[in-house]
Design a protein around this motif. Structure first.
Motif, short mmCIF file in Angstrom:
data_model
loop_
_atom_site.label_atom_id
_atom_site.label_comp_id
_atom_site.label_asym_id
_atom_site.label_seq_id
_atom_site.Cartn_x
_atom_site.Cartn_y
_atom_site.Cartn_z
N MET A 1 0.83 -1.18 -0.09
CA MET A 1 0.15 -0.07 0.09
C MET A 1 0.84 1.09 0.13
N ARG A 2 0.43 2.48 -0.73
CA ARG A 2 1.23 3.33 -0.98
C ARG A 2 1.07 4.19 0.23
N SER A 3 2.24 5.20 0.27
CA SER A 3 2.13 6.13 1.61
C SER A 3 2.11 7.37 1.07
N PHE A 4 0.97 8.36 1.22
CA PHE A 4 0.78 9.59 0.85
C PHE A 4 1.02 10.78 1.83
N GLN A 5 1.69 11.83 1.32
CA GLN A 5 1.61 13.02 2.10
C GLN A 5 0.23 13.99 1.61
N LEU A 6 -0.30 14.61 2.52
CA LEU A 6 -1.56 15.33 2.51
C LEU A 6 -1.13 16.78 2.29
N GLU A 7 -1.62 17.58 1.52
CA GLU A 7 -1.72 19.02 1.13
C GLU A 7 -3.16 19.28 1.16
N VAL A 8 -3.40 20.52 1.83
CA VAL A 8 -4.92 21.17 1.72
C VAL A 8 -4.58 22.54 1.21
N TRP A 9 -5.64 22.80 0.09
CA TRP A 9 -5.52 24.18 -0.67
C TRP A 9 -6.92 24.69 -0.46
N TRP A 10 -6.95 25.99 -0.16
CA TRP A 10 -8.13 26.83 -0.70
C TRP A 10 -7.67 28.19 -0.84
N ASP A 11 -8.50 29.03 -1.62
CA ASP A 11 -8.07 30.37 -1.98
C ASP A 11 -6.77 30.42 -2.58
N GLY A 12 -6.48 29.36 -3.51
CA GLY A 12 -5.02 29.51 -4.03
C GLY A 12 -4.01 29.55 -3.26
N GLN A 13 -3.95 29.09 -1.89
CA GLN A 13 -2.89 28.58 -0.98
C GLN A 13 -2.97 27.37 -0.44
N ALA A 14 -1.51 26.89 -0.17
CA ALA A 14 -1.67 25.66 0.71
C ALA A 14 -1.69 25.99 2.21
N ILE A 15 -2.62 25.31 2.71
CA ILE A 15 -2.84 25.62 4.44
C ILE A 15 -1.56 24.64 5.08
N PRO A 16 -0.95 25.32 5.71
CA PRO A 16 0.12 24.59 6.53
C PRO A 16 -0.06 23.76 7.69
N GLU A 17 0.40 22.55 7.64
CA GLU A 17 0.62 21.71 8.91
C GLU A 17 -0.58 21.00 9.22
N VAL A 18 -1.47 20.84 7.91
CA VAL A 18 -2.81 19.83 8.34
C VAL A 18 -2.21 18.39 8.47
N THR A 19 -2.65 17.84 9.41
CA THR A 19 -1.98 16.38 9.82
C THR A 19 -2.82 15.36 9.20
N SER A 20 -4.24 15.38 9.01
CA SER A 20 -5.31 14.39 8.90
C SER A 20 -6.58 14.89 8.36
N VAL A 21 -7.27 14.33 7.60
CA VAL A 21 -8.69 14.85 7.11
C VAL A 21 -9.55 13.51 7.28
N SER A 22 -10.81 13.55 7.63
CA SER A 22 -11.54 12.58 7.88
C SER A 22 -12.04 11.85 6.36
N PRO A 23 -12.64 10.73 6.42
CA PRO A 23 -12.99 10.14 4.97
C PRO A 23 -13.96 10.91 4.39
N LEU A 24 -13.59 10.82 3.02
CA LEU A 24 -14.74 11.39 2.00
C LEU A 24 -15.78 10.18 1.77
N GLY A 25 -17.02 10.57 1.86
CA GLY A 25 -18.21 9.66 1.78
C GLY A 25 -19.29 10.43 1.29
N SER A 26 -20.34 9.55 0.91
CA SER A 26 -21.60 10.17 0.59
C SER A 26 -22.62 9.04 0.98
N THR A 27 -23.82 9.22 1.26
CA THR A 27 -24.93 8.40 1.68
C THR A 27 -26.27 8.52 1.02
N THR A 28 -26.89 7.57 0.31
CA THR A 28 -28.05 7.68 -0.47
C THR A 28 -28.99 6.85 0.30
#
Length: 233
Positions: A1-28
């Motif tokens: 399994m691959r190991s990925f580094q996370l970057e979060v961006w908004w307003d055209g800028q990288a938001i520093p030091e974000v360590t984790s993000v909850s799962p993306l999902g949808s329910t129907t």
């Protein structure tokens, strides 16, 4: 399994030091219907996107705080995951996000202070890279080469000869473990419904055979679409 580094961006800028993000999902929702004779039918109902929470340690950067305490602005958020071993990047875009929860919590045992930003997301999608870039990434992953093929050069006007030429091409690709990238093949496949004379009619048969054989190939095969037409100034 691959190991990925996370970057979060908004307003055209990288938001520093974000360590984790909850799962993306949808329910129907499942909507159940019953008819008068005892039949039961289930159909998809409303689809909701699961809120996404970002975590990071408190720092001098105020990006979380400014968005959470400022006007209720909606933003487009990008999650970029990069595998440093070969620079494979996977990007998800979260559309029309707004802050629905923001909290700051201190861990009395470690002294760490973590801020969490929870976003309501209208919808999210994975960004698909251009086909030629995808071919290069696959080649890097597999240690293979990308072989460009003009589909126009593959067609001979004689069905048996075209089939043999295609089989030879696929056999060579399998032997070299290469990835086939067909240039502007999409433009040729659209001609399958454009029959003007008997030669075109035979050419359509060739394209049908080529399309069917490529669909059954166990080798990676990619089709490069034609360039966009120039815009009228």
């Amino acid at each position: 399994m691959r190991s990925f580094q996370l970057e979060v961006w908004w307003d055209g800028q990288a938001i520093p030091e974000v360590t984790s993000v909850s799962p993306l999902g949808s329910t129907t929702d499942v909507t159940t219907y019953r008819d008068g004779v005892g039949g039961v039918y289930k159909l998809p109902g409303r689809t909701d996107t699961v809120p996404v929470t970002l975590h990071r340690g408190v720092s001098a950067d105020l990006s979380f705080d400014v968005w959470a305490t400022g006007p209720g602005l909606k933003k487009e958020v990008q999650l970029r995951f990069t595998d440093a071993s070969d620079n494979l990047a996977v990007t998800y875009v979260l559309h029309e996000c707004w802050v629905c929860d923001y909290d700051v919590a201190a861990d009395p045992e470690t002294g760490a202070v973590v801020e969490s930003l929870t976003l309501s997301v209208n919808r999210w999608e994975r960004i698909t890279p251009p086909v030629d870039e995808l071919a290069k990434r696959w080649a890097v992953e597999r240690g293979a080469e990308v072989r460009h093929v003009r589909l126009a050069d593959l067609l001979t006007g004689r069905l048996e000869e075209t089939e043999k030429r295609l089989e030879d091409l696929l056999a060579e690709a399998a032997s070299a473990e290469s990835i086939l990238l067909f240039d502007e093949a999409d433009a040729l496949f659209t001609r399958r419904t454009d029959v003007q004379d008997s030669h075109d009619r035979y050419q359509v048969t060739e394209l049908d055979v080529v399309a069917d054989r490529l669909a059954r190939s166990d080798r990676p095969v990619l089709v490069l679409p034609p360039p966009d037409p120039p815009t009228q100034g």
